[in-house]
Scaffold this active site. Sequence first.
Site, mmCIF file in Angstrom:
data_model
loop_
_atom_site.group_PDB
_atom_site.id
_atom_site.type_symbol
_atom_site.label_atom_id
_atom_site.label_comp_id
_atom_site.label_asym_id
_atom_site.label_seq_id
_atom_site.Cartn_x
_atom_site.Cartn_y
_atom_site.Cartn_z
ATOM 1 N N LYS A 76 0.650 -10.085 8.318
ATOM 2 C CA LYS A 76 0.818 -8.678 8.683
ATOM 3 C C LYS A 76 -0.521 -8.251 9.270
ATOM 4 O O LYS A 76 -1.512 -8.113 8.548
ATOM 5 C CB LYS A 76 1.180 -7.826 7.462
ATOM 6 C CG LYS A 76 1.316 -6.335 7.789
ATOM 7 C CD LYS A 76 1.597 -5.518 6.532
ATOM 8 C CE LYS A 76 1.691 -4.023 6.887
ATOM 9 N NZ LYS A 76 1.890 -3.187 5.668
ATOM 10 N N ILE B 253 6.154 -4.938 9.683
ATOM 11 C CA ILE B 253 6.369 -4.390 8.342
ATOM 12 C C ILE B 253 6.088 -2.906 8.478
ATOM 13 O O ILE B 253 4.946 -2.482 8.616
ATOM 14 C CB ILE B 253 5.478 -5.063 7.293
ATOM 15 C CG1 ILE B 253 5.863 -6.541 7.153
ATOM 16 C CG2 ILE B 253 5.608 -4.354 5.941
ATOM 17 C CD1 ILE B 253 5.015 -7.324 6.164
ATOM 18 N N TYR C 51 -2.406 -10.424 4.871
ATOM 19 C CA TYR C 51 -2.397 -9.009 5.260
ATOM 20 C C TYR C 51 -3.811 -8.595 5.641
ATOM 21 O O TYR C 51 -4.699 -8.520 4.785
ATOM 22 C CB TYR C 51 -1.860 -8.167 4.100
ATOM 23 C CG TYR C 51 -1.759 -6.680 4.334
ATOM 24 C CD1 TYR C 51 -1.774 -6.126 5.606
ATOM 25 C CD2 TYR C 51 -1.609 -5.810 3.258
ATOM 26 C CE1 TYR C 51 -1.669 -4.758 5.808
ATOM 27 C CE2 TYR C 51 -1.492 -4.438 3.439
ATOM 28 C CZ TYR C 51 -1.533 -3.920 4.709
ATOM 29 O OH TYR C 51 -1.430 -2.559 4.900
ATOM 30 N N TYR D 95 -13.418 -3.940 -0.760
ATOM 31 C CA TYR D 95 -14.601 -3.401 -1.422
ATOM 32 C C TYR D 95 -15.758 -4.394 -1.515
ATOM 33 O O TYR D 95 -16.897 -4.072 -1.224
ATOM 34 C CB TYR D 95 -14.255 -2.874 -2.824
ATOM 35 C CG TYR D 95 -15.389 -2.122 -3.492
ATOM 36 C CD1 TYR D 95 -15.723 -0.842 -3.071
ATOM 37 C CD2 TYR D 95 -16.132 -2.702 -4.517
ATOM 38 C CE1 TYR D 95 -16.775 -0.160 -3.662
ATOM 39 C CE2 TYR D 95 -17.182 -2.029 -5.114
ATOM 40 C CZ TYR D 95 -17.507 -0.754 -4.684
ATOM 41 O OH TYR D 95 -18.552 -0.067 -5.259
ATOM 42 N N ARG E 159 -8.546 -0.215 5.565
ATOM 43 C CA ARG E 159 -8.444 0.038 4.131
ATOM 44 C C ARG E 159 -9.388 -0.847 3.312
ATOM 45 O O ARG E 159 -9.902 -0.416 2.280
ATOM 46 C CB ARG E 159 -7.003 -0.182 3.638
ATOM 47 C CG ARG E 159 -6.043 0.917 4.060
ATOM 48 C CD ARG E 159 -4.685 0.736 3.394
ATOM 49 N NE ARG E 159 -3.759 1.796 3.759
ATOM 50 C CZ ARG E 159 -3.662 2.972 3.143
ATOM 51 N NH1 ARG E 159 -4.451 3.243 2.134
ATOM 52 N NH2 ARG E 159 -2.783 3.872 3.548
ATOM 53 N N THR F 109 0.828 -1.210 0.000
ATOM 54 C CA THR F 109 0.000 0.000 0.000
ATOM 55 C C THR F 109 0.858 1.253 0.000
ATOM 56 O O THR F 109 0.573 2.221 -0.714
ATOM 57 C CB THR F 109 -0.898 0.015 1.257
ATOM 58 O OG1 THR F 109 -1.623 -1.204 1.327
ATOM 59 C CG2 THR F 109 -1.857 1.178 1.230
#
Length: 293
Positions: A165, A207, A136, A110, A141, A47
């Site tokens: 992550k 990370i 992840y 989404y 997000r 990202t």
Amino acid sequence: MGQKFRGAGVALITPFRKDSTIDFDALGDLVEDMISGGIDFLVVLGTTAETATLSAEEKKNVVDFVAEKNAGRLPIVVGAGGNNTQEVVEGLKNLDADKIDGILSVVPYYSKPTQEGIYQHFMQIAKYSPVPVILYNVPGRTGMHMDATTTIRLAEASDKFVAIKEASGDLNELAIILRDRPENFSVLSGDDGLTVPAISLGADGVISVIANGFPAQVADMVHSAVSGDFPKASAQHMQFLNLFNLLFVEGNPGGIKAALNVKGKVQNVLRLPLTKISEIIYREITEEMKKIN
């Protein structure tokens, strides 16, 4: 395999020139800074790299460049996720596995799949990925949280899943994963400000975004925490406390690009729909950076 992805990882930015083309000279210098600073592994096309704004050719060029510049010195992880499972799978089939050590794959965004949908999505990725997979979870997000139970289910279903992550900001969820994870499944903080608390619970590293600008300090903080020297790690965390907040208050990677611009490392350029941070926050970051040893 998860042993490769422990300690201080960095989510590399993609530097741009003033004309918005990729600044490979700056990217090369950044890679060298990470290696000399003691960072343990590199994450490309995450990202923070503004990957959503890069063309397919640019993505390939960035991976090829970083792999060549790195020259095998550190493990390389490449972002490879999406909300179209078949499209992600097709991309994995074309992945040059000789140049990388793993992929970072985000929970589908989404579409808001169920936990079963998330599980099946990642199982398809495990089936076709030629390299180990770091899961992840970043609901802020994606709009969808992957439950700890789903993470454990995946970790137990395939040894292709070597790490997560975890960027939900929920230390209780992270603790459940740490309690129930299989052996050799790494848990990495996805939030800079929670790195030391996460490691205190048993997490294996981070990370990091802030490491782009402060690789040696972040590496030392993480290594101190992982080795159990929490008084030192806590002091280092406190030194960054205000900066942790400032770098993200107007979004990522706007904050870290501003910090790198203050250091003279990159142009303060982002691609739309992202824009550079406000002058007020830029000045606050500049002042806060003067306090960092």
